[in-house]
Write an enzyme that holds these catalytic residues in place. Structure first.
Site, short mmCIF file in Angstrom:
data_model
loop_
_atom_site.label_atom_id
_atom_site.label_comp_id
_atom_site.label_asym_id
_atom_site.label_seq_id
_atom_site.Cartn_x
_atom_site.Cartn_y
_atom_site.Cartn_z
N ASN A 8 0.86 -1.18 0.00
CA ASN A 8 0.00 0.00 0.00
C ASN A 8 0.90 1.23 0.00
O ASN A 8 1.44 1.61 1.04
CB ASN A 8 -0.89 -0.03 1.25
CG ASN A 8 -1.70 1.24 1.42
OD1 ASN A 8 -1.84 2.03 0.49
ND2 ASN A 8 -2.25 1.43 2.62
N LYS A 10 0.17 4.23 -0.39
CA LYS A 10 -0.52 5.40 0.19
C LYS A 10 -0.31 6.63 -0.69
O LYS A 10 -0.12 6.48 -1.88
CB LYS A 10 -0.05 5.66 1.64
CG LYS A 10 -0.12 4.41 2.50
CD LYS A 10 0.05 4.72 3.97
CE LYS A 10 0.18 3.42 4.74
NZ LYS A 10 0.11 3.61 6.18
N HIS A 97 -9.46 0.71 5.03
CA HIS A 97 -8.17 0.91 5.69
C HIS A 97 -8.39 1.85 6.89
O HIS A 97 -9.21 2.76 6.83
CB HIS A 97 -7.17 1.52 4.70
CG HIS A 97 -5.78 1.55 5.23
ND1 HIS A 97 -5.35 2.53 6.12
CD2 HIS A 97 -4.73 0.72 5.06
CE1 HIS A 97 -4.10 2.29 6.45
NE2 HIS A 97 -3.68 1.19 5.82
N GLU A 99 -6.83 4.27 7.97
CA GLU A 99 -6.66 5.70 7.69
C GLU A 99 -7.91 6.27 7.01
O GLU A 99 -8.24 7.44 7.18
CB GLU A 99 -5.41 5.92 6.82
CG GLU A 99 -4.14 5.72 7.64
CD GLU A 99 -2.91 5.33 6.85
OE1 GLU A 99 -2.91 5.46 5.61
OE2 GLU A 99 -1.93 4.89 7.48
N GLU A 169 -5.18 -5.62 10.62
CA GLU A 169 -4.19 -4.56 10.82
C GLU A 169 -4.49 -3.81 12.12
O GLU A 169 -5.29 -2.87 12.12
CB GLU A 169 -4.27 -3.55 9.67
CG GLU A 169 -3.97 -4.12 8.30
CD GLU A 169 -3.41 -3.04 7.39
OE1 GLU A 169 -2.25 -3.16 7.02
OE2 GLU A 169 -4.11 -2.07 7.09
N GLY A 175 2.58 1.88 10.98
CA GLY A 175 3.55 2.97 10.91
C GLY A 175 4.29 3.25 12.21
O GLY A 175 4.97 4.27 12.32
N SER A 215 3.51 -2.37 10.29
CA SER A 215 4.97 -2.33 10.49
C SER A 215 5.70 -3.59 10.02
O SER A 215 6.66 -4.02 10.67
CB SER A 215 5.30 -2.04 11.96
OG SER A 215 4.82 -0.75 12.31
C1 PEP Z 1 -0.77 0.03 6.20
O1 PEP Z 1 -0.85 1.22 5.95
O2 PEP Z 1 -1.68 -0.75 5.86
C2 PEP Z 1 0.39 -0.44 6.90
C3 PEP Z 1 0.40 -1.68 7.33
O3 PEP Z 1 1.41 0.46 7.08
P1 PEP Z 1 2.86 0.16 7.72
O4 PEP Z 1 3.38 -1.10 7.05
O5 PEP Z 1 3.67 1.36 7.34
O6 PEP Z 1 2.68 -0.02 9.16
#
Ligand code: PEP
Length: 256
Positions: A8, A10, A97, A99, A169, A175, A215
């Site tokens: 992703n 983003k 997601h 976000e 997630e 992040g 992460s």
């Molecule tokens: C995500 O945005 O779905 C995600 C898992 O981000 P990150 O890997 O940066 O934690």
């Protein structure tokens, strides 16, 4: 497709130079590599989707959209429709997601509409679920996951649920560099499967792919995915670096 490495990107990759550079590195990293067990799905910003999907056409590489409206056309200023995404090369759609949920007020009801419209347009939905830090601290993970699944998948048929992808997630892990322990991830996977068995009558063989996201990097991919019995990973930050991202895919393939 046994394992999935979903990237992703983003709202990153701003310039054409950056875009071309990303593709060049990605192509170099894929050179001479075959992925038999792992499919790689990259979700770039929508404006790059057509370009990316035209430039790299390789067996196990697929493209996805990070978000789309549930309608296919109409007076929805600023939105992108799933039909457009499909036309521009997407085969997958990330839905719900965290976000989108926290920054844009996406509700489980909207997630549900988007899943229906993704299927209608031959896009495979990747539904994201997971608890935030307060919910985790107050022991509400199970309740949150159950609710997101029940409302997000409302009225879907067993066969559709079986064909989609669910990404667990935990919001507090996205992040932050922090990840749950392998056993905790496995526990949530078992919980998701139990909910799907109870609500939709899915057998183990009919279960959708269940991914872990939060992460993930090449150092922890083995623990958070393979050891935790997951079907793959959803990668944010590290997917901006094709070398790291492809390394993660190789770990899932059990090649390194
Ligand atoms: C995500 O945005 O779905 C995600 C898992 O981000 P990150 O890997 O940066 O934690």
């Amino acid at each position: 497709m046994n394992k999935l490495a979903v990237g992703n990107i983003k709202m990153n990759i701003i310039s054409k130079i950056e875009r071309d550079n990303y593709l060049k590195i990605l192509r170099d990293k894929l050179k001479g590599k075959t992925f038999e067990e792992t499919s790689i799905i990259i979700c770039p910003p929508a404006v790059h989707l057509e370009y990316f999907s035209e430039k790299i056409k390789k067996g196990n590489i697929f493209w996805g959209i990070q978000n789309a409206h549930w309608e296919n056309s109409g007076s929805y200023t600023g939105e992108i429709s799933p039909a457009m995404a499909k036309e521009m090369g997407a085969d997958f759609e990330i839905i719900g997601h965290s976000e989108r949920r926290s920054n844009f007020g996406e509700t489980n009801d909207m997630v549900n509409k988007k899943i229906f419209s993704a299927f209608k347009n031959n896009l495979i939905p990747i539904m994201c679920i997971g608890e935030n830090i307060d919910e985790r601290k107050s022991g509400e993970t199970k309740k949150v996951v159950l609710n997101q699944i029940l409302e997000g998948l409302k009225d879907l048929t067993k066969s559709k649920v079986s064909k989609m992808i669910i990404a667990y997630e935990p919001v507090w892990s996205i992040g932050t560099g922090e990840t749950p322990r392998g056993e905790e991830i496995m526990g949530v996977r078992i919980l998701i499967q139990k909910i799907l068995a109870d609500q939709f009558g899915l057998t183990i063989k009919q279960m959708p792919k269940i991914l872990y996201g939060g992460s993930v990097d090449y150092k922890n991919a083995r623990e958070v995915c393979l050891s935790a019995g997951m079907d793959g990973v959803l990668v944010g930050g590290e997917s901006l670096y094709p070398d790291s991202f492809i390394k993660i895919a190789e770990i899932l393939e059990d090649k390194i």
